[in-house]
Design a protein around this motif. Structure first.
Motif, PDB file in Angstrom:
ATOM      1  N   SER A   1     -12.972  23.475 -51.070  1.00 37.12           N
ATOM      2  CA  SER A   1     -12.971  22.983 -49.693  1.00 37.12           C
ATOM      3  C   SER A   1     -11.540  22.697 -49.271  1.00 37.12           C
ATOM      4  CB  SER A   1     -13.833  21.718 -49.578  1.00 37.12           C
ATOM      5  OG  SER A   1     -13.919  21.299 -48.228  1.00 37.12           O
ATOM      6  N   LEU A   2     -10.977  23.570 -48.452  1.00 40.09           N
ATOM      7  CA  LEU A   2      -9.610  23.421 -47.969  1.00 40.09           C
ATOM      8  C   LEU A   2      -9.619  22.894 -46.536  1.00 40.09           C
ATOM      9  CD1 LEU A   2      -6.544  23.846 -48.342  1.00 40.09           C
ATOM     10  CD2 LEU A   2      -6.863  26.161 -47.439  1.00 40.09           C
ATOM     11  N   ALA A   3      -9.355  21.625 -46.397  1.00 38.97           N
ATOM     12  CA  ALA A   3      -9.207  20.980 -45.082  1.00 38.97           C
ATOM     13  C   ALA A   3     -10.443  21.151 -44.214  1.00 38.97           C
ATOM     14  CB  ALA A   3      -7.944  21.471 -44.385  1.00 38.97           C
ATOM     15  N   HIS A   4     -10.364  21.946 -43.116  1.00 36.25           N
ATOM     16  CA  HIS A   4     -11.428  21.940 -42.113  1.00 36.25           C
ATOM     17  C   HIS A   4     -11.332  23.177 -41.243  1.00 36.25           C
ATOM     18  CE1 HIS A   4      -7.846  20.288 -40.224  1.00 36.25           C
ATOM     19  NE2 HIS A   4      -7.927  19.230 -41.014  1.00 36.25           N
ATOM     20  N   SER A   5     -12.247  23.275 -40.279  1.00 37.15           N
ATOM     21  CA  SER A   5     -12.297  24.409 -39.355  1.00 37.15           C
ATOM     22  C   SER A   5     -12.578  23.871 -37.960  1.00 37.15           C
ATOM     23  CB  SER A   5     -13.414  25.380 -39.773  1.00 37.15           C
ATOM     24  OG  SER A   5     -14.680  24.762 -39.596  1.00 37.15           O
ATOM     25  N   MET A   6     -12.619  24.760 -36.968  1.00 39.76           N
ATOM     26  CA  MET A   6     -12.950  24.314 -35.611  1.00 39.76           C
ATOM     27  C   MET A   6     -14.346  23.704 -35.564  1.00 39.76           C
ATOM     28  SD  MET A   6     -10.282  24.716 -33.836  1.00 39.76           S
ATOM     29  CE  MET A   6     -11.000  24.316 -32.246  1.00 39.76           C
ATOM     30  N   GLN A   7     -15.284  24.294 -36.281  1.00 38.93           N
ATOM     31  CA  GLN A   7     -16.639  23.733 -36.342  1.00 38.93           C
ATOM     32  C   GLN A   7     -16.614  22.326 -36.923  1.00 38.93           C
ATOM     33  OE1 GLN A   7     -19.888  26.174 -38.010  1.00 38.93           O
ATOM     34  NE2 GLN A   7     -20.369  24.462 -39.350  1.00 38.93           N
ATOM     35  N   THR A   8     -15.802  22.143 -37.975  1.00 40.84           N
ATOM     36  CA  THR A   8     -15.704  20.827 -38.598  1.00 40.84           C
ATOM     37  C   THR A   8     -15.182  19.796 -37.615  1.00 40.84           C
ATOM     38  OG1 THR A   8     -15.007  22.026 -40.582  1.00 40.84           O
ATOM     39  CG2 THR A   8     -14.929  19.646 -40.663  1.00 40.84           C
ATOM     40  N   TRP A   9     -14.165  20.174 -36.843  1.00 44.43           N
ATOM     41  CA  TRP A   9     -13.597  19.214 -35.895  1.00 44.43           C
ATOM     42  C   TRP A   9     -14.625  18.787 -34.850  1.00 44.43           C
ATOM     43  CZ3 TRP A   9      -9.702  15.958 -34.928  1.00 44.43           C
ATOM     44  CH2 TRP A   9      -8.666  15.938 -35.857  1.00 44.43           C
ATOM     45  N   SER A  10     -15.441  19.717 -34.385  1.00 43.76           N
ATOM     46  CA  SER A  10     -16.483  19.357 -33.417  1.00 43.76           C
ATOM     47  C   SER A  10     -17.434  18.323 -34.009  1.00 43.76           C
ATOM     48  CB  SER A  10     -17.263  20.608 -32.993  1.00 43.76           C
ATOM     49  OG  SER A  10     -16.429  21.504 -32.297  1.00 43.76           O
ATOM     50  N   ARG A  11     -17.841  18.553 -35.261  1.00 49.27           N
ATOM     51  CA  ARG A  11     -18.758  17.611 -35.913  1.00 49.27           C
ATOM     52  C   ARG A  11     -18.070  16.261 -36.146  1.00 49.27           C
ATOM     53  NH1 ARG A  11     -23.359  18.819 -38.970  1.00 49.27           N
ATOM     54  NH2 ARG A  11     -22.697  21.012 -39.112  1.00 49.27           N
ATOM     55  N   THR A  12     -16.803  16.302 -36.529  1.00 50.63           N
ATOM     56  CA  THR A  12     -16.069  15.069 -36.800  1.00 50.63           C
ATOM     57  C   THR A  12     -15.925  14.225 -35.537  1.00 50.63           C
ATOM     58  OG1 THR A  12     -14.851  16.118 -38.606  1.00 50.63           O
ATOM     59  CG2 THR A  12     -13.868  14.143 -37.635  1.00 50.63           C
ATOM     60  N   LEU A  13     -15.634  14.864 -34.428  1.00 50.61           N
ATOM     61  CA  LEU A  13     -15.515  14.124 -33.165  1.00 50.61           C
ATOM     62  C   LEU A  13     -16.850  13.509 -32.758  1.00 50.61           C
ATOM     63  CD1 LEU A  13     -13.182  16.646 -31.327  1.00 50.61           C
ATOM     64  CD2 LEU A  13     -12.561  14.350 -32.112  1.00 50.61           C
ATOM     65  N   GLN A  14     -17.941  14.209 -33.035  1.00 52.60           N
ATOM     66  CA  GLN A  14     -19.261  13.624 -32.775  1.00 52.60           C
ATOM     67  C   GLN A  14     -19.483  12.375 -33.617  1.00 52.60           C
ATOM     68  OE1 GLN A  14     -22.492  16.467 -33.080  1.00 52.60           O
ATOM     69  NE2 GLN A  14     -21.314  18.043 -32.042  1.00 52.60           N
ATOM     70  N   LEU A  15     -19.071  12.445 -34.891  1.00 46.72           N
ATOM     71  CA  LEU A  15     -19.219  11.280 -35.767  1.00 46.72           C
ATOM     72  C   LEU A  15     -18.393  10.098 -35.264  1.00 46.72           C
ATOM     73  CD1 LEU A  15     -19.145  12.995 -39.274  1.00 46.72           C
ATOM     74  CD2 LEU A  15     -21.029  11.654 -38.336  1.00 46.72           C
ATOM     75  N   LEU A  16     -17.180  10.372 -34.791  1.00 47.61           N
ATOM     76  CA  LEU A  16     -16.365   9.286 -34.233  1.00 47.61           C
ATOM     77  C   LEU A  16     -17.057   8.653 -33.035  1.00 47.61           C
ATOM     78  CD1 LEU A  16     -12.715  10.707 -34.352  1.00 47.61           C
ATOM     79  CD2 LEU A  16     -13.640   8.831 -35.710  1.00 47.61           C
ATOM     80  N   ARG A  17     -17.608   9.494 -32.165  1.00 48.47           N
ATOM     81  CA  ARG A  17     -18.277   8.966 -30.967  1.00 48.47           C
ATOM     82  C   ARG A  17     -19.527   8.161 -31.322  1.00 48.47           C
ATOM     83  NH1 ARG A  17     -17.411  14.544 -29.312  1.00 48.47           N
ATOM     84  NH2 ARG A  17     -15.509  14.676 -28.030  1.00 48.47           N
ATOM     85  N   GLN A  18     -20.251   8.609 -32.327  1.00 50.77           N
ATOM     86  CA  GLN A  18     -21.499   7.931 -32.698  1.00 50.77           C
ATOM     87  C   GLN A  18     -21.255   6.635 -33.463  1.00 50.77           C
ATOM     88  OE1 GLN A  18     -23.859  10.840 -34.792  1.00 50.77           O
ATOM     89  NE2 GLN A  18     -23.906  12.239 -33.047  1.00 50.77           N
ATOM     90  N   ARG A  19     -20.068   6.505 -34.082  1.00 53.59           N
ATOM     91  CA  ARG A  19     -19.668   5.255 -34.740  1.00 53.59           C
ATOM     92  C   ARG A  19     -20.687   4.802 -35.789  1.00 53.59           C
ATOM     93  NH1 ARG A  19     -15.630   2.708 -32.758  1.00 53.59           N
ATOM     94  NH2 ARG A  19     -16.427   0.652 -33.395  1.00 53.59           N
ATOM     95  N   ARG A  20     -21.172   5.737 -36.590  1.00 54.86           N
ATOM     96  CA  ARG A  20     -22.180   5.407 -37.592  1.00 54.86           C
ATOM     97  C   ARG A  20     -21.571   5.181 -38.976  1.00 54.86           C
ATOM     98  NH1 ARG A  20     -27.111   9.525 -37.131  1.00 54.86           N
ATOM     99  NH2 ARG A  20     -27.913   8.038 -38.659  1.00 54.86           N
ATOM    100  N   LEU A  21     -20.284   5.426 -39.116  1.00 54.91           N
ATOM    101  CA  LEU A  21     -19.628   5.264 -40.405  1.00 54.91           C
ATOM    102  C   LEU A  21     -18.640   4.092 -40.354  1.00 54.91           C
ATOM    103  CD1 LEU A  21     -18.784   9.024 -41.143  1.00 54.91           C
ATOM    104  CD2 LEU A  21     -20.727   7.717 -42.044  1.00 54.91           C
ATOM    105  N   PRO A  22     -18.608   3.257 -41.374  1.00 54.38           N
ATOM    106  CA  PRO A  22     -17.681   2.103 -41.385  1.00 54.38           C
ATOM    107  C   PRO A  22     -16.259   2.531 -41.772  1.00 54.38           C
ATOM    108  CG  PRO A  22     -18.967   2.111 -43.397  1.00 54.38           C
ATOM    109  CD  PRO A  22     -19.489   3.262 -42.560  1.00 54.38           C
ATOM    110  N   LEU A  23     -15.642   3.340 -40.925  1.00 53.85           N
ATOM    111  CA  LEU A  23     -14.355   3.945 -41.266  1.00 53.85           C
ATOM    112  C   LEU A  23     -13.263   2.908 -41.501  1.00 53.85           C
ATOM    113  CD1 LEU A  23     -14.353   6.920 -38.733  1.00 53.85           C
ATOM    114  CD2 LEU A  23     -14.858   7.008 -41.178  1.00 53.85           C
ATOM    115  N   LEU A  24     -13.239   1.869 -40.684  1.00 53.56           N
ATOM    116  CA  LEU A  24     -12.148   0.896 -40.800  1.00 53.56           C
ATOM    117  C   LEU A  24     -12.190   0.136 -42.112  1.00 53.56           C
ATOM    118  CD1 LEU A  24     -11.852  -0.539 -37.172  1.00 53.56           C
ATOM    119  CD2 LEU A  24     -10.392   1.128 -38.327  1.00 53.56           C
ATOM    120  N   GLN A  25     -13.333   0.127 -42.773  1.00 52.45           N
ATOM    121  CA  GLN A  25     -13.411  -0.549 -44.067  1.00 52.45           C
ATOM    122  C   GLN A  25     -12.614   0.182 -45.147  1.00 52.45           C
ATOM    123  OE1 GLN A  25     -17.289  -1.961 -45.347  1.00 52.45           O
ATOM    124  NE2 GLN A  25     -18.008  -2.058 -43.244  1.00 52.45           N
TER     125      GLN A  25
END
Length: 344
Positions: free
Chosen positions: A288-312
């Motif tokens: 798994s080398l970094a990411h793709s355009m598809q990955t970025w779309s999914r990642t931005l959705q995850l940021l918007r949904q705020r379902r992961l405790p990233l700041l922890q």
């Protein structure tokens, strides 16, 4: 302005020096950098075990506020808060990989922080298509984690089938490994996180963030734990996030017959490997080398949904002038994700 620069080839040669403020072209935006994460790649550049093109400003995991836009820019405005995809800084846009969104494999690609100037500084200039406007409720600290989160998203969500109920060995509880853990736990996997005694703080954090159990491989027999926890079958999936030869060998041994192995960590050197294990177990092995355009779309959705405790996962926020302390924390594993902020 000050910038953390790899000044010449070879191990070391990283200094905080004065550089010119970058100019903004017609299709560019100038970002006032707010937070930049220290990545394992930055450490590899410091030690010259990852390809780099000095003199170059380090840092690629960043967020900021738009300070200036080029004359042709219409999709973003001054004052917008943004996350940035640093990996597409230089691509041809025409090869098969670029056209399919797999820009990491473009033959001329260079990313920020090693191939072109990065974000351990006050201002960074990027093309307008590299930036993504943030919702009001997503913090700039969280946005600085977008790029490493994208690396984890590709590894967990896009390259192999990982299912609810799977038992996963995650070897290497560093920042990328921990972001993989957040995703695996959210999927309902049983995650066994392995590290060394030096990883004690990170292993403790892994338990708080959803691991079923942790293993200090210097104090316990990892394979015995795997056999006990899987009724002798082996894990369904092994994710190698440490980039260490012994970790690779342990993951291959731990995974079940016809299981799945995902290489996420960068080794930075050749290793010796019992390669027949892949054949005799008939493993599905992916890198798994970094990411793709598809990955970025999914990642931005995850940021918007705020379902992961990233700041922890953020344990330190340090001024850029104290970058050596930040790098030492990462090298010595005295924290997890370390963010640098401009203070000159």
């Amino acid at each position: 302005m000050k910038a953390l620069v790899k000044t010449e080839p070879g191990p070391g040669h990283v200094e905080l020096i004065d550089v010119l403020e970058p100019s903004c072209g017609d299709h560019d935006v100038k970002i006032e950098v707010k937070f930049t994460g220290i990545c394992g790649t930055d450490l590899h550049v410091l030690h010259d075990s990852f390809k780099n093109y000095p003199p170059v400003i380090l840092g690629h995991e960043f967020s900021g506020v738009i300070a200036e836009i080029g004359a042709a820019v219409t999709n973003i405005s001054v004052g917008d808060r943004v996350a940035v995809n640093p990996s597409t800084a230089v691509t041809c846009g025409n090869c098969d990989y670029c056209r399919q969104g797999y820009y990491m494999f473009c033959p001329i690609r260079r990313g920020m922080g090693h191939g072109v100037n990065g974000a351990f500084t006050k201002y960074a200039v990027v093309r307008d298509d590299q930036v993504h406007k943030l919702p009001d409720d997503v913090s700039l600290e969280e946005a600085a984690l977008a790029e490493p989160l994208a690396c984890a998203v590709q590894a967990v969500e896009e390259l192999t089938d990982i299912h609810l109920g799977d038992t996963v060995l995650l070897s290497g509880p560093g920042p990328i490994g921990t972001l993989c853990l957040l995703l695996l736990a959210a999927k309902g996997c049983k995650v066994i996180v392995a590290g060394t005694t030096q990883d004690r703080l990170r292993l403790d954090m892994a338990m708080q963030l959803g691991a079923a159990l942790t293993v200090d491989v210097l104090q316990e027999n990892l394979q015995e734990v795997i056999q006990r926890e899987t009724d002798g079958r082996g894990v369904d999936v092994a994710m190698e996030c440490a980039g260490v030869e012994a970790s690779v060998a342990a993951c291959l041994q731990a995974v079940k017959r016809r299981g799945r192995y995902v290489q996420v960590g960068i080794l930075g050197k050749e290793i010796r490997l019992a390669f027949d294990t892949i054949l005799y177990k008939q493993l599905q092995v992916v890198g798994s080398l970094a990411h793709s355009m598809q990955t970025w779309s999914r990642t931005l959705q995850l940021l918007r949904q705020r379902r992961l405790p990233l700041l922890q996962t953020v344990t330190h926020t340090i001024p850029l002038s104290q970058w050596r302390e930040g790098f030492d924390i990462c090298e010595m594993k005295r924290g997890l994700k370390v963010l640098l902020t401009y203070d000159e």
